[in-house]
Structure formats: structure tokens, C-alpha cells
Design an enzyme around this catalytic site. Structure first.
Site, PDB file in Angstrom:
ATOM      1  N   THR A  78       0.876  -1.239  -0.050  1.00  0.00           N
ATOM      2  CA  THR A  78       0.050  -0.076   0.134  1.00  0.00           C
ATOM      3  C   THR A  78       0.903   1.259  -0.002  1.00  0.00           C
ATOM      4  OG1 THR A  78      -1.914  -1.263   1.159  1.00  0.00           O
ATOM      5  CG2 THR A  78      -2.001   1.121   1.066  1.00  0.00           C
ATOM      6  N   SER A 214       4.925  -6.805  -1.654  1.00  0.00           N
ATOM      7  CA  SER A 214       4.620  -6.673  -0.256  1.00  0.00           C
ATOM      8  C   SER A 214       5.310  -8.211   0.183  1.00  0.00           C
ATOM      9  CB  SER A 214       3.178  -6.927   0.030  1.00  0.00           C
ATOM     10  OG  SER A 214       2.950  -6.941   1.201  1.00  0.00           O
ATOM     11  N   GLY A 215       6.212  -7.969   1.566  1.00  0.00           N
ATOM     12  CA  GLY A 215       6.620  -9.293   2.184  1.00  0.00           C
ATOM     13  C   GLY A 215       5.550 -10.274   2.741  1.00  0.00           C
ATOM     14  N   CYS A 343     -10.127  -8.065   1.986  1.00  0.00           N
ATOM     15  CA  CYS A 343      -9.707  -6.880   2.493  1.00  0.00           C
ATOM     16  C   CYS A 343     -10.995  -5.982   3.010  1.00  0.00           C
ATOM     17  CB  CYS A 343      -9.041  -6.017   1.748  1.00  0.00           C
ATOM     18  SG  CYS A 343      -7.193  -6.912   1.453  1.00  0.00           S
TER      19      CYS A 343
HETATM   20  N1  PLP Z   1      -2.202  -5.327  -3.929  1.00  0.00           N
HETATM   21  C1  PLP Z   1      -2.623  -6.580  -4.022  1.00  0.00           C
HETATM   22  C2  PLP Z   1      -2.711  -7.340  -5.243  1.00  0.00           C
HETATM   23  C3  PLP Z   1      -2.840  -7.216  -2.749  1.00  0.00           C
HETATM   24  O1  PLP Z   1      -3.385  -8.663  -2.816  1.00  0.00           O
HETATM   25  C4  PLP Z   1      -2.703  -6.546  -1.602  1.00  0.00           C
HETATM   26  C5  PLP Z   1      -2.783  -7.067  -0.368  1.00  0.00           C
HETATM   27  O2  PLP Z   1      -3.854  -7.878  -0.218  1.00  0.00           O
HETATM   28  C6  PLP Z   1      -2.179  -5.195  -1.657  1.00  0.00           C
HETATM   29  C7  PLP Z   1      -1.905  -4.605  -2.957  1.00  0.00           C
HETATM   30  C8  PLP Z   1      -1.830  -4.581  -0.226  1.00  0.00           C
HETATM   31  O3  PLP Z   1      -0.796  -4.881   0.109  1.00  0.00           O
HETATM   32  P1  PLP Z   1      -0.043  -4.620   1.699  1.00  0.00           P
HETATM   33  O4  PLP Z   1      -0.971  -5.388   2.631  1.00  0.00           O
HETATM   34  O5  PLP Z   1       1.528  -5.140   1.717  1.00  0.00           O
HETATM   35  O6  PLP Z   1      -0.430  -3.033   1.745  1.00  0.00           O
END
Ligand code: PLP
Length: 757
Positions: A78, A214-215, A343
């Protein structure tokens, strides 16, 4: 206690997050206890910390084949998305010409972080570009023609490498051609979160400007991520401060997180003693799970093709089951999956599947199973066996096709719901006779399965009126069960006998030793009827012999049925309400055909207490003319647009939510110790209960049988009940309903089984 701890956890939600790989956890531990320095410190501890950080960066660059571009550590995707969007739009703003329409494009199936951030920065930076979704086809592939048409006037284009709900991957080189042919300069971000470890990303051979990662989607902890920035791409720091990451991302670096990424990069680069499963192996696991799902649930429908998706994702729907039902079932079996978009857990349908144009039911029933490249054959076998055992529990509940007759016969009233439509099934255990009232289309399979598997003889399939807002499934059920069609248009058998009640004659059928009496209650529609289920009686009827009054849309919880349809008559409703008041006891349970506020049932006494208009009618404090005027005013406030549904009742008054005693694990344990009279009630469905429950539970009263329970326990309303469910949300709703209906000592376990019992 038969508890979830007895069933090992089957974790199939890796697209939401993964556990931490042992090598990553070890790396975290080392940087927390030994190499814990601040990479900015100039002493040896700091130098060692910095060395870990730079070695991680090198390993990441090796993996993505980055030579000129940058790899910047972030807190997660994010943040990477924000940084990319901010950087691109700050630069784009400089070149904007007045009075020209610009676009910002994003894929319609993008993670919400992308459109939400685009809108946020577009507004905050005062760019006023039109933020437009790029449509996808039924396979989830982006519409390249749309991109070609809009690219020239676009400031930024955001796409994703792999979709988090469906695993659909995009053809990045075709996408690049579509974009660059029409706009070599436009900034292009590719969200690579779900591609890491699943797709080859030779990133610098492309013209991608920004790529967030993202880790925690690949065995590193939450709170660490990284992003690729093309060498020629503009950059605006999203976080300014002490100048870390060459001033591009300030704040003391998350060294444990960074070290954990190194462990993962090493595995992906084949520089580790650990290995991930190959693509082919993962595809085998996926096929094995799909086979198990089909064996378990029959006609499972896949919501994506297997061709253009990564092998670690399965998105499917089971006809006749909502995502919520399957989630509850799997959670009881200690299988973790996700429904729709993880989410935004309140969303009951998937915007991704909607964008792909899949039928509404598939979107509403979508379940995502996802695993990662650490998945093993043993885990896969275990998952398949567990899936089969969950289906067995559903069969025992008669909810999926079974040729065997169930040995635990149903008795009494069951409420089957689809959204806020209520369908009622009353069965008599002894004679195996049953009646169905107000069936809806979505429940046909379920009803037919129950009838077959319970070996029931249906006496009638009835409607309380011709519904305006949904189709009755009466004719389809009659056909499926080969029933007599010698009935009126609402399903009432022409062969029914008459019975005398309060000096009037009404048609009546027997269900076991109970009577079902049909009473014309016109008003909501001209054909509205109510069905009263009463105890047997010889000559004298008393209203309190009525257990359940199926009033359709005449009396709804907190409201009266609307009377502004073409065939409605408020004057008729006035008469019908008074008639019902003569025939239905004050405590008889009213079973309406809608439940908009999760109240399950009501009584005339309760409604009189909160519905002044109804009370005025029943107390004869209002004449028919005044009633019609007041009723018309109420109906005028109905909002049909709300949720796209027709509201069948004019809402009168909202109860202020009842305060319910809430317990947590500790306070409940204490209560059970000091009070022997506590009745712990598990209110999940029988199949969930069968898969796992606490031995402390005295009763299983599923929500579908709550109204029957209320009827049976009318003399035990002073007992102490504590309700439990999966997460504490159903138990709260039921506790409030019971409290409203006069149960005096109701509590519930906050957090449910999820937080422990
Ligand atoms: N983009 C995608 C395709 C994702 O699946 C996610 C998390 O579900 C994100 C972005 C956001 O990632 P983060 O949790 O590292 O902020």
C-alpha cells in the site's frame, strides 16, 4: 472440549497473508537479538546492520533482474502504491494543459488500494483527471482496445500482474505494446504483490515505471515491502524525514523485516538450503484440491479458467450456498479460506467477479482458496481429506444431495433464508409430513434436498400472497417433487376440509396432530392470506392454541406491509389486522416473509408496544379512514432504491439496540464456575456444530431453528443463557432477538469460538 485445537489448522488463505518462513523468522530473530543495529549508525553494529540491508537489496535486484533501477524498502505494497502514484501524478501535473481532459486508468479488478489512492491523490493534488476503470473480459484479461483508445490522454496507467482474488495474470508484454504504442511517456505502475514467487518478473526488460511488492504475501512478516522504481521514472518521497533510503523513504529502516526478505529472495534465487515447490507441482496440488471439492460438493463452479491463472489460487462457488455459509462451514472444520475480497469483509459479493461479468450468484457465493509455494503434498492431502469431511457434515444436515435417508428426523419449524426473504418449513416428525411457506427461488435445491433426505411427504407448498419483489419457487418445487397441482394459485389444496373457528368457517389441513388454518387477510395485496399453525382442538378454539402465524407481509417486524401496490387496500388491511388479533394469541409467534432487521419473529404484544398505528387499530382507537391516511403517509417514506430492493413494509420505529451481557473467555469460565444454571447454547448450524464444538455447550440451537426454540421455551424465559457462535456476531444478533422477545437473562460470548471458549 471438542475444540478446534483437536483439528489441525488447514490454512488456505495465502493470498491474504502467509505464515513466516522458518528461515525468514530466523533472520528476524537474529536482527532483533544480535545484529540489531541502526543501519544509519557509523559504529560496527550499525555497519553490520547496513550490510544486511544492502545484501537484501542486491538479492532483490538479482531476483528481478534490476541493474539501473532502484529497489526501495517500504512498509508494504500500500505504501509502494502511494509512493508510485504520488511520484507519477506530481510529475504529470507539471505538464497538464488547461482545458484538456486527462485520464488516469486502472484495471477494473485492481486491489482497492489502487483506485482509492488514485482518487485520493488526484483530488489532493488538484489534478481533476477522470479516473477510469479499464474493463476486463470474462477471463479477467484487461481490454487492450480500451487502453489503446485512452492511453494518449492518460497521465498514469495502473495494472496488476496477478489478481489477488482469482489468480488471473495479465500478459504484460501485450499490455506494454498497447500502452507504449499510444503513449511512450505515460507512467505505468504494475502491482506485483501476488506475482512474487509465482511469475517470472524480468522487470527491467519492460518499461514498467513502478512496481510495488509486499513481504507478507510470501512468507515474510507483515510491515515490510519493497518497490521497484525505473531509473528514468520521477520520484517524490512519500515519507520525508531523516533521509534514509537516499532520502526517498525516511524513517529508521525495518531491519528485521528487511532481513526476512533476504531469506525469501535467497530461496527464490536458489541461494538457500530451502526450496519452493515448482510451478508444475503447485498445479498438481491445485488440481487435486479441485477434484476433492467436486467430489465433496458435486457441482462446484470455478470462477476462473485454469489457463491464465497462477496455480496457487482457486476461486469457486457451490450452487445454493452463500460465501458466508461455506466460510462458516470451513472455519468449523479449521480450514481457513476467504470469501469475496478479504480486505473488506463486509462486502458480500466480489467486485472482481462482477467486473468479469460472472452471474450474480457466483459473485455472492465466491470462495477463494490460496496456498503458497511452501505448500507440501502432505498438506494438500490433509486439506482434501478435510474438505471431504466438511461435505459429510453438510450431508448429515441434508444440505447437499444425498441418496441416503437421514437418521435424525427434523421436527417443528425451520426458517430458511435468502437475504431478507424468509421461507418456513414445518415438519411433523411422527408422520413425516411437512408444509413449506413462501419458498424463494434461491432455496429450491435446499428444500428439495431436505425433503428427499428426510423422506418427507409435503402436504402443501404455500405462498402467503403473490410476491412483488421476488419470484415464488412454488411451481418448480411442486414439479421437482412430483406433487399434486390440485390447488389454488397460492398452493392451498382444493381437498382441504373446513373448520369452525370463533364462529367462522376456515379451510384447514392437518400436519401430524397440528392444524394449519388458512385465513384471508387482504390488504398488502388482494390475495394475501395468513396461515395459522395451531394445536389440535375439538370444538372451542382459543387464540393461544396458535403457535405460529405465517402472516406474509401483513405484519412485519417493526412494521406493517405496504399497501400502495395496485392490488393493495389499506382499508382491507385494517380489517385483516383486527381479524388476526382475534385469532392469534398475544404470544403466538408471527413468522413474516421478510426479516429486514434480523429479528427472526415477533408477537402481537411486542408489535403493539412499538407500532403505534397497529396498536391504535387493535385498540380500536382509530377508524378506517384515519388509518388509511396514516398508512399512506408511512408508505410514502418507503425507499425502494435502498439496496436495489423493494421494501415490503413501511418501517415504523427502530428499536434502540438492546444491551446484551458480553462475556470473554475468562469471564465466561468464571461464570460457569460459580453458576451451575448457565445454559451454554451454540447457535451455529448443525453441520458446524458436528465438525467442532465445546463440551461445555448444553444445547445446539441453530439460527434456522431459533423460532421453534422460542416457541418451545416460552416458559423458560427466565433461564440464564449464554450464546456462542463462530465469531460472536451471530450470537449477538440472536441474543438481541431473544432479549426483545422477553428472554430475561441472555448473554453472549464476544469473539465466539474464534477467541476461545
Ligand atoms: N495489491 C494486491 C494485489 C494485494 O493483494 C494486496 C494485499 O492484499 C495489496 C496490494 C496491499 O498490500 P499490503 O498489505 O502490503 O499493503
Amino acid at each position: 472440549m471438542t475444540s478446534s485445537s483437536e483439528l489441525s489448522l488447514i490454512y488456505l488463505d495465502s493470498n491474504a497473508t502467509t505464515p513466516v518462513h522458518p528461515a525468514a523468522a530466523q533472520a528476524v530473530m537474529n536482527t532483533m537479538t544480535q545484529t540489531f543495529g541502526n543501519p544509519s549508525s557509523s559504529h560496527i553494529t550499525g555497519i553490520r546492520a547496513k550490510d544486511i540491508m544492502e545484501k537484501t537489496r542486491q538479492a532483490g535486484k538479482k531476483l528481478l533482474n534490476i541493474e539501473k533501477g532502484q529497489l526501495i524498502f517500504t512498509s508494504g505494497a500500500t505504501e509502494g502504491i502511494q509512493t508510485a502514484i504520488l511520484s507519477a501524478l506530481v510529475e504529470a501535473k507539471k505538464k497538464i494543459q488547461p482545458n484538456k481532459q486527462y485520464y488516469i486508468l486502472y484495471g477494473a479488478t485492481e486491489h482497492k488500494a489502487v483506485p482509492n489512492s488514485l482518487n485520493h491523490w488526484n483530488e489532493l493534488l488538484g489534478i481533476h483527471a477522470q479516473v477510469k476503470a479499464i474493463p476486463v473480459d470474462s477471463l479477467g484479461k484487461l481490454d487492450l482496445n480500451f487502453i489503446a483508445e485512452h492511453a494518449e490522454d492518460s497521465l498514469m496507467i495502473c495494472t496488476m500482474a496477478v489478481n489477488n482474488e482469482t489468480g488471473v495474470y495479465q500478459d504484460l508484454s501485450a499490455l506494454e505494446t498497447a500502452i507504449r504504442t499510444h503513449n511512450p511517456q505515460v507512467f505505468w505502475m504494475v502491482d506485483c504483490v501476488q506475482a512474487l514467487g509465482k511469475r517470472d518478473l524480468n522487470i527491467e526488460n519492460t518499461s514498467i515505471d513502478y512496481a510495488p511488492f509486499s513481504g507478507h504475501k510470501l512468507y515474510a512478516p507483515k510491515g515490510i515491502g519493497f518497490m521497484y522504481v525505473r531509473s528514468s521514472a520521477p520520484f517524490t518521497p512519500f515519507i520525508a524525514g531523516g533521509g534514509q533510503e537516499s532520502g526517498q523513504r525516511s524513517g529508521t529502516e525495518n531491519l528485521p523485516g528487511i532481513a526476512s526478505l533476504k531469506a525469501i529472495f535467497d530461496i527464490l534465487n536458489n541461494d538457500s538450503e530451502y526450496q519452493f515447490s515448482s510451478h508444475q507441482q503447485l498445479e498438481k496440488y491445485r488440481l487435486q484440491i479441485i477434484k476433492a471439492l467436486k467430489k465433496a460438493f458435486g457441482d462446484v463452479v470455478l470462477n476462473h479458467s485454469l489457463e491464465n491463472t497462477v496455480p496457487t489460487t482457486i476461486n469457486f462457488a457451490v450452487p445454493g450456498f452463500s460465501s458466508k455459509e461455506i466460510m462458516d462451514l470451513f472455519d468449523a472444520a479449521n480450514i481457513r479460506v476467504s470469501s469475496g475480497s478479504a480486505c473488506s469483509s463486509k462486502v458480500t459479493r466480489s467486485f472482481v467477479l462482477d467486473a468479469m461479468g460472472l452471474p450474480a450468484w457466483q459473485s455472492e457465493s465466491a470462495i477463494r482458496m490460496s496456498f503458497g509455494p511452501m505448500f507440501t503434498q502432505q498438506e494438500c492431502d490433509q486439506a482434501c481429506n478435510r474438505i471431504l469431511s466438511t461435505a459429510k457434515a453438510l450431508k448429515q444436515s441434508c444440505l447437499i444431495d444425498t441418496s441416503e435417508i437421514n437418521e435424525t428426523p427434523l421436527d417443528g419449524l425451520i426458517e430458511l433464508r435468502s437475504g431478507n426473504n424468509c421461507c418456513w418449513l414445518f415438519t411433523d416428525k411422527k408422520t413425516k409430513t411437512a408444509v413449506i411457506i413462501d419458498p424463494v427461488h434461491e432455496l429450491i435445491h435446499r428444500i428439495v434436498n431436505i425433503v428427499h433426505c428426510q423422506g418427507l411427504k409435503l402436504t402443501a407448498v404455500l405462498d402467503t400472497h403473490g410476491h412483488a419483489d421476488h419470484e415464488s419457487s412454488r411451481t418448480e418445487i411442486i414439479k421437482a417433487l412430483n406433487m399434486s397441482t390440485d390447488t389454488c394459485h397460492l398452493g392451498w389444496p382444493n381437498s382441504a376440509n373446513d373448520i369452525k373457528v370463533c364462529g367462522q368457517t376456515y379451510p384447514c389441513i392437518n400436519i401430524g396432530n397440528r392444524k394449519l388454518i388458512k385465513v384471508a387477510t387482504a390488504g398488502h395485496t388482494s390475495d394475501s392470506v395468513s396461515y395459522l399453525l395451531t394445536d389440535a382442538f375439538d370444538s372451542v378454539y382459543q387464540p393461544n392454541l396458535c403457535h405460529f402465524a405465517f402472516c406474509g407481509d401483513t405484519i412485519l417486524m417493526g412494521s406493517l406491509g405496504r399497501t400502495n401496490f395496485e392490488t393493495s387496500s389499506a382499508a382491507d388491511m385494517f380489517e385483516s389486522l383486527q381479524l388476526l388479533n382475534n385469532l392469534v394469541g398475544e404470544q403466538s409467534l408471527i413468522c413474516a416473509s421478510h426479516d429486514y432487521y434480523n429479528e427472526f419473529t415477533t408477537t402481537i404484544a411486542l408489535e403493539r408496544g412499538r407500532n403505534q398505528l397497529l396498536n391504535a387499530v387493535l385498540s380500536k382507537n382509530i377508524d378506517v379512514g384515519a388509518f388509511c391516511i396514516q398508512k399512506a403517509e408511512l408508505d410514502a417514506h418507503l425507499n425502494d432504491e435502498q439496496g436495489g430492493e423493494i421494501q415490503c413494509g413501511a418501517y415504523v420505529e427502530v428499536d434502540t439496540a438492546l444491551k446484551i451481557k458480553e462475556y470473554d473467555k475468562e469471564s465466561l469460565a468464571q461464570l460457569l464456575k460459580v453458576n451451575q444454571d448457565i445454559r451454554l447454547v451454540d447457535i451455529r448450524e448443525p453441520h458446524e456444530y458436528a465438525l467442532q464444538h465445546s463440551d461445555d455447550v448444553e444445547l445446539n440451537v441453530p439460527m434456522t431453528r431459533l423460532v421453534q426454540f422460542i416457541d418451545e421455551c416460552s416458559s423458560q424465559k427466565k433461564d440464564n443463557y449464554v450464546l456462542v457462535c463462530r465469531s460472536g456476531s451471530r450470537s449477538l444478533v440472536v441474543a438481541q432477538a431473544l432479549g426483545r422477545l422477553g428472554f430475561e437473562n441472555i448473554g453472549h460470548l464476544k469473539g465466539g469460538y474464534a477467541l476461545g471458549l
